[in-house]
Design a protein around this motif. Structure first.
Motif: not given
Length: 690
Positions: A461-469, A487-500
């Protein structure tokens, strides 16, 4: 006394001229091997008139027990050249040395010798061979040796279970434990101590309960090592309560490892108060404390804000001379850099400078501390110091220095660091790639950031969070939201930072209902509890859309007291939408929480001026003077042609200030024109050409 007796016997043998009593010579050789070491033993070995296999085995065992592996192997080859038979005792010693040296190639040669001589069928030498493969982490070969052994004892079972544990194969280790019990053998402390090291996740808690039941059933008297392993396993499975029960139930068998394990458990679970109490209890009971004791208790302090206790512990560390121990000094440094305070950073640097020996953690801790505490220029200087000192730069250091380049917007230096990263092969590391995405997006190159993301491994989720931000900051919220779907399709579990990041993206493009739906789904759909930053994002979401009353209601419904960040977000929205009444209400909360923060006074003062409420503005300015609060001027900087240009608000000191202000004036005019007279795409294109 014992060795003197054999020395007298040795003297009598030489004096009497007896040359045929090999048995007596071998006894003396064994005594020398155990008491004097291999050199004296070898001198005696050379004196023996008629050496037999026992003589060679004794000398080989002496070299092995003292870690002289190569000498032992040379003796084996010499022994074989003399045509002497290699037996299970010879191979037992040599295989032990091969296991200690982790020389799997030589181990395979000895395996061939064992098959040739039939010693592979012997349980003693077979167990030694199995141990070689286990310690060399060749589990498949270890298991094959185990399977083809005609006779197995508990040592053999423990060896193959340990081999599975060493490579992290918990399921196979448990399967072997079941087979062991089905063969009506009783597992011992060594069996369980080995397996428990892999029981280290909350999802293993029920398994841990079963293993503990087996331990109580089979081990009538648990030894200290099993107690310690059980305590640690319960802690890592998330049950500090069970860990405490095990610790308190140890009564008289506690050793220093037990106390340190309990301290580490408290630190791991963030129970700093209990860690300090246990540390004091150790002192009251006069229990010797080592570097692991101090490392654990310091970790508890720096993780949970017990700074004054950490300072006192640092004093004890110096008093006991443990500041020379690298792990302890690293823990002290980590404690100081935990606080966002320049004085604490100075203390961390002092501690670093006083270290006689430093490891990579020491260097990385200072670099990361400087970067995280906003001292980016110092971080870059320290990075240059690391390079000139020929310190190995790893992914932690690269990640920190790229972040510092981002904060200073020194893009060209960031590109140079990116080149070093590519050369070092760390570009695929998730943390380094995340920092690079952050840097490129912050410097305005979102396309380059996306290229790095597309090239990287997307399992975290670290990389997904960075590009989303990155897309959220560039106002491209729709792409950020679509990335969340990917992210859901890749089955990567989001964390609290993802939602920020997602909430920020929705806020920037006015997707109020969608953003609120994300907020509600966090706990119900993803099991992520809402934090303060999520509420701040939601307040910003409503505030940007002008729905100030809903933003205020959300703050009032928060399950915990809102902090200054939440109130400041609402105050900013009040300023944008001109709601002076609510701004005054919000400012009261902020002035109670952070009376020394200048931003609240400035925002409220500007709002009073905007509405012509000059008495209110005068009151705010008077309050600032009486409290000694002054406006901190804003700074901007930009890198052009490898030179950083800095600007203060209304700055006229730059050598090209007139040209800059002229250009700003033209831009402001164009912005006003576009605002009042929306242009077509063609007109915008012509304006762009002009």
């Amino acid at each position: 006394m014992f060795i003197h007796t054999f020395m007298r016997t040795h003297c009598r043998l030489i004096k009497s001229g007896i040359t045929t009593d090999t048995y007596t010579w071998n006894n003396i050789l064994t005594a020398y091997s155990r008491r004097s070491g291999p050199l004296d033993a070898h001198k005696l070995f050379d004196e023996i008139p008629h050496r037999d296999s026992i003589s060679w085995n004794s000398l080989i065992a002496s070299y092995v027990s003292h870690g002289c592996n190569f000498s032992a192997w040379c003796l084996l080859k010499t022994m074989m050249r003399f045509g002497l038979l290699v037996d299970r005792y010879t191979l037992g010693s040599v295989l032990k040395s091969v296991a200690n040296a982790v020389e799997v190639g030589f181990g395979r040669q000895l395996h061939a010798l064992m098959v040739k001589t039939g010693l592979d069928q012997n349980v003693f030498s077979g167990s030694a061979l199995l141990d070689v493969y286990a310690k060399c982490r060749v589990v498949e070969d270890a298991y094959l040796v185990f399977v083809f052994m005609p006779e197995r004892n508990l040592v053999t079972w423990n060896s193959v279970i340990s081999a599975c544990v060493q490579v992290g194969q918990l399921e196979m280790a448990l399967q072997l434990l079941d087979e062991l019990e089905r063969e009506e053998l009783v597992p011992d402390e060594a069996t369980f101590a080995s397996i428990l090291t892999l029981v280290d996740k909350p999802e293993y808690y029920s398994l841990m309960l079963q293993l503990h039941t087996k331990i109580i059933k089979h081990c009538r008297v648990m030894d200290t090592a099993v107690y310690n392993a059980t305590l640690t396993a319960y802690s890592q499975c998330g049950s500090i309560v069970d860990a405490v029960k095990v610790f308190e139930g140890m009564s008289d068998v506690k050793d220093l490892v037990s106390w340190n394990s309990m301290l580490a458990a408290y630190a791991f679970h963030g129970i700093a108060g209990e860690a300090i109490k246990l540390f004091v209890r150790m002192q009251q009971l006069s229990i010797d404390q080592d570097m692991y004791t101090y490392t654990s208790v310091l970790s508890a302090c720096f993780e949970h804000g017990k700074f004054w206790q950490g300072r006192a512990l640092h004093g004890l560390v110096i008093k006991k001379g443990l500041d020379r121990e690298v792990p302890v000094s690293n823990a002290v440094i980590a404690m100081y850099i935990r606080y966002n305070d320049n004085c604490m950073i100075e203390d961390a640097v002092k501690c670093f400078n006083h270290m006689e020996v430093r490891d990579t953690i020491s260097w990385n801790s200072i670099l990361t501390g400087l970067s995280q505490n906003g001292l980016s220029e110092e971080a870059l200087k320290f990075y240059c110091h690391m390079q000139s000192s020929h310190i190995s730069i790893d992914h932690y250091a690269f990640s920190a220095v790229v972040r510092s380049c981002s904060d200073l917007a020194v893009f060209q230096l960031g590109q140079l660091v990116h080149g070093s990263i590519l050369k070092s092969g760390f570009d695929l590391n998730e943390f380094v790639a995340s920092s690079l995405i952050y840097m490129y997006s912050k410097c305005g190159f979102i396309e380059d950031a996306r290229r790095i993301f597309d090239y990287s491994n997307k399992e975290s989720s670290v990389l997904w969070n960075s590009i989303i931000f990155g897309y959220a900051q560039h106002g491209q919220g729709q792409i950020a939201v679509s990335l969340f779907s990917d992210m859901q399709k890749f089955e990567v579990k989001p964390d609290h930072i993802t939602f920020v990041g997602i909430l920020s993206a929705c806020s920037h493009i006015g997707l109020v209902e969608e953003g609120f739906a994300f907020l509600k789904s966090m706990e119900s759909s993803y099991g992520i509890p809402l934090r303060m930053e999520h509420y701040a994002c939601a307040v910003d979401l409503y505030g940007r859309a002008g729905r100030l009353n809903e933003a205020k209601e959300l703050i009032e419904l928060m399950p915990f007291e809102p902090d200054a960040m939440v109130w400041m977000t609402l105050l900013g929205a009040c300023r944008v939408h001109g709601n002076i009444e609510m701004a005054i209400h919000v400012a009261r909360h902020l002035l109670l929480l952070e009376p020394g923060e200048h931003s609240t006074y400035v925002l409220l003062s500007n709002m009073y001026a905007r509405f012509g409420m000059w008495d209110g503005r005068a009151m705010i300015q008077k309050a600032m003077r009486s409290r000694g609060v002054s406006k901190v001027p804003g700074w901007s900087w930009i890198e052009v042609n490898k030179k950083v240009h800095t600007f203060n608000a209304e700055d006229t000191f730059h050598p090209k200030a007139l040209e800059i202000y002229d250009t700003l004036g033209i831009l402001m005019d164009e912005m006003q024109m576009i605002r009042h007279f929306p242009l077509t795409k063609a007109e915008l294109f012509i304006l762009d050409l002009d």
